[in-house]
Design a protein around this motif. Structure first.
Motif, PDB file in Angstrom:
ATOM      1  N   MET A   1       0.849  -1.153   0.000  1.00 26.69           N
ATOM      2  CA  MET A   1       0.000   0.000   0.000  1.00 26.69           C
ATOM      3  C   MET A   1       0.903   1.228   0.000  1.00 26.69           C
ATOM      4  N   LEU A   2       0.629   2.145  -0.863  1.00 30.19           N
ATOM      5  CA  LEU A   2       1.375   3.401  -0.924  1.00 30.19           C
ATOM      6  C   LEU A   2       0.517   4.505  -0.331  1.00 30.19           C
ATOM      7  N   ASP A   3       1.095   5.232   0.611  1.00 34.25           N
ATOM      8  CA  ASP A   3       0.385   6.319   1.299  1.00 34.25           C
ATOM      9  C   ASP A   3       1.259   7.569   1.223  1.00 34.25           C
ATOM     10  N   TYR A   4       1.036   8.365   0.200  1.00 37.43           N
ATOM     11  CA  TYR A   4       1.901   9.508  -0.106  1.00 37.43           C
ATOM     12  C   TYR A   4       1.716  10.688   0.847  1.00 37.43           C
ATOM     13  N   ASP A   5       2.830  11.400   1.110  1.00 43.39           N
ATOM     14  CA  ASP A   5       2.730  12.704   1.762  1.00 43.39           C
ATOM     15  C   ASP A   5       1.880  13.596   0.853  1.00 43.39           C
ATOM     16  N   PHE A   6       1.032  14.380   1.402  1.00 38.55           N
ATOM     17  CA  PHE A   6       0.215  15.355   0.667  1.00 38.55           C
ATOM     18  C   PHE A   6      -0.696  14.723  -0.385  1.00 38.55           C
ATOM     19  N   GLU A   7      -1.235  13.560  -0.093  1.00 37.17           N
ATOM     20  CA  GLU A   7      -2.189  12.895  -1.000  1.00 37.17           C
ATOM     21  C   GLU A   7      -3.393  13.816  -1.196  1.00 37.17           C
ATOM     22  N   GLN A   8      -3.676  14.201  -2.434  1.00 31.46           N
ATOM     23  CA  GLN A   8      -4.748  15.162  -2.673  1.00 31.46           C
ATOM     24  C   GLN A   8      -6.074  14.533  -3.088  1.00 31.46           C
ATOM     25  N   PHE A   9      -6.062  13.327  -3.613  1.00 31.61           N
ATOM     26  CA  PHE A   9      -7.305  12.732  -4.100  1.00 31.61           C
ATOM     27  C   PHE A   9      -7.996  11.843  -3.068  1.00 31.61           C
TER      28      PHE A   9
ATOM     29  N   ALA B   1       8.878  12.295  -3.542  1.00 33.23           N
ATOM     30  CA  ALA B   1       7.826  11.348  -3.916  1.00 33.23           C
ATOM     31  C   ALA B   1       6.496  11.657  -3.246  1.00 33.23           C
ATOM     32  N   GLN B   2       6.213  12.913  -3.013  1.00 31.32           N
ATOM     33  CA  GLN B   2       4.938  13.279  -2.421  1.00 31.32           C
ATOM     34  C   GLN B   2       3.861  13.394  -3.491  1.00 31.32           C
ATOM     35  N   SER B   3       2.649  13.511  -3.086  1.00 32.63           N
ATOM     36  CA  SER B   3       1.482  13.688  -3.953  1.00 32.63           C
ATOM     37  C   SER B   3       1.099  12.387  -4.650  1.00 32.63           C
ATOM     38  N   HIS B   4      -0.124  12.358  -5.115  1.00 29.61           N
ATOM     39  CA  HIS B   4      -0.698  11.162  -5.729  1.00 29.61           C
ATOM     40  C   HIS B   4       0.183  10.623  -6.858  1.00 29.61           C
ATOM     41  N   CYS B   5       0.593   9.403  -6.771  1.00 34.21           N
ATOM     42  CA  CYS B   5       1.444   8.712  -7.756  1.00 34.21           C
ATOM     43  C   CYS B   5       2.842   9.320  -7.903  1.00 34.21           C
ATOM     44  N   SER B   6       3.240  10.133  -6.983  1.00 29.99           N
ATOM     45  CA  SER B   6       4.586  10.743  -6.926  1.00 29.99           C
ATOM     46  C   SER B   6       5.121  11.196  -8.286  1.00 29.99           C
ATOM     47  N   PRO B   7       4.471  12.164  -8.927  1.00 27.08           N
ATOM     48  CA  PRO B   7       4.890  12.575 -10.267  1.00 27.08           C
ATOM     49  C   PRO B   7       6.313  13.134 -10.337  1.00 27.08           C
ATOM     50  N   MET B   8       6.855  13.613  -9.218  1.00 29.03           N
ATOM     51  CA  MET B   8       8.204  14.166  -9.233  1.00 29.03           C
ATOM     52  C   MET B   8       9.269  13.108  -8.917  1.00 29.03           C
TER      53      MET B   8
END
Length: 62
Positions: free
Chosen positions: A1-9, A36-43
């Motif tokens: 399970m991936l639980d990102y910092d700053f998950e927006q969705f 690697a923050q935010s949904h699906c870590s785009p950065m």
């Protein structure tokens, strides 16, 4: 399970799902510190894919 910092969705949803699973499980928290923050870590796509595919390889080898 991936639980990102700053998950927006779906904030909080990964942990809820993790708690409901009744099998071998792992919760990974990709962080802003590695980009690697935010949904699906785009950065930090490489870190995201490494984590996902390493886990899949581990599971499929059984």
């Amino acid at each position: 399970m991936l639980d990102y910092d700053f998950e927006q969705f779906c904030p909080g949803r990964p942990r809820q799902t993790y708690d409901l699973l009744r099998t071998r499980r792992e919760c990974v928290k990709p962080t802003k510190a590695i980009g690697a923050q935010s949904h699906c870590s785009p950065m930090a796509l490489q870190q995201h894919c490494d984590g996902v595919f390493d886990r899949l390889a581990d599971v499929l080898q059984r």
